[in-house]
Structures are given as structure tokens and as C-alpha cells.
Design a protein around this motif. Sequence first.
Motif: not given
Length: 277
Positions: A77-102
Motif C-alpha cells: 500500500r505504501y513504501g518502496p513496493l508502492d513506489a516501484l508500482q508508481r514508477g520509481l526505479y530500484f536497482p536492487c533487491f527489495i525485501i518487504a516482510p510483513q509483521n503479523p503484530g507487535g
Amino acid sequence: MQRSFIRLLLLSTFFASLQVSAQERGQLAAMKATAEGGYNFWLYAPPEYVVDGERVPVLVFLHGRSLCGTDMQKVRRYGPLDALQRGLYFPCFIIAPQNPGGPWKPEKIMQCLEWVEQNYDVDSNRFYAIGMSLGGYGVMDFAGTYPDRIAAAMPICGGTTLKDKSGLGRLPLWILHGTADRAINIEESKKVVRALQESGQDKLLRYSWWAGASHGDLARLMYSHQAYDWLFWHNLADNPRETYREIDITLSDLKDVYQQLVPEWTQFDIVRKITTP
């Protein structure tokens, strides 16, 4: 600064204006129950790796409380993955974990990073971390726990739960917070700055307090190539380590940051598994 970094920064800006063909796209995959002891996470691999087999950096993104849960689509919804979808170029791997809570757990984040390091040919001297709100806490806790593994970190609107903050003085760290943040008081970031200053561990520290900026205003940072240019400048191979102070970012710089992106450029395919060159 190594010449390769200069080229990388120039390419990150240059490619942002280009449209890539289908065969040149990067790949995005949802990694569930993959890294033992780690989080579920999204993994993005850029065209430089998927197509050309280049060794590239790794960026870890830690989200805020609103994206916690088990629905991994929320992480986009926001952050690098959303920026990627919008057109910002990332010449790198992106790891975007999901925190279940806490609170974010540094060891679970590291499990994800080490799994990627073991399974893909990445540049282990260039691991970076960025996160906001709860993710800002996560970035500081993660970087302060593993300062010798992270080349640079940018915690936004956060703080830290670490009692021993000395690790945060051992890597380039740029802390940013808005003075009008009602979600997380700026004092949480200032506590870290004071602790590092009082202990004489602020050589690699940067901090920016944006006057009148709200919690949401700071989210624009993650859509600016300047933030990633600053991160990508750093390299664990540099001895001694130093921080890059020539790049500065202000709220006015990011006023039209969303409009500056290229939304019609989709540069990745969602796949079940990242292709190994």
C-alpha cells in the motif's frame, strides 16, 4: 566514494525516465514460510539481476502498524513496493516482510535477509534498511542489533526499544521526524540522537527535524530517489566507514514527489519464484 557507486546513482536517476520492455522487467514474488524463523515477505529482483545476472544491493523495508497482519497485499500500500508500482526505479533487491503484530523482531528480519543472501547472488557489502513509524522502530532495532551487516539505515518517524544504543553509532544512520507528528512524538527520535551524542558515538549520525511536518508528510521520503541515493552511497567495504552529507532532503523538495513518478511504467512481473540468472 567508489566509481561503481557513482555509476549506480546516475543509473538510478537515468532509468527512472525510461520505459522497459516486458523481457527487461524485474520480478516480484510473495515468499511465505520460506525463511525458517523469519517473516513472510515480498521479494523484488530488478532487471539488472533477472536479465543481466548482476550482483546488486539489498534494501529492507519495514512497514508501520497499519500494515500488520496476514494479508500480504497490505504491504504494497505504501513504501518502496508502492513506489516501484508508481514508477520509481530500484536497482536492487527489495525485501518487504510483513509483521503479523507487535514490535519488529531483529532476528526474524535477519532470517529473511540471510535467506536471500544464501539463495541469490547479492552484494553482501550493500545491505540497507528503511522504515517508517513502527517500521522506524524496527529499522533502529534491526540496525542497532546488526550494525556490522547493514551499510546504512534510514528510520523515519520512529525510535528504538534497544537499551544498548551503541550499535546505532557504528553505521551511517539518518533519522528523520516531523515536529507536528501526532502518531509518534518526535521526542522518540530525539532520545536516540541525545544518547549517541552524549556517548560520543554520533560521527556517522545524521538527523533532520522537519518543522510543522506531520506523520504522513514524512511518508513522501520513500518515494524520493534522493533517500535511496543516500543509502546506496554507503558500502561496508569502505574503511573507515563514513556518512554521505552532500545529499540533503527537505519537505519542500518532496512537495510534488508523487507527481514526479511515472505511473504508466510497470517494471515488474508478479511470479511464484524469483528467477536465478
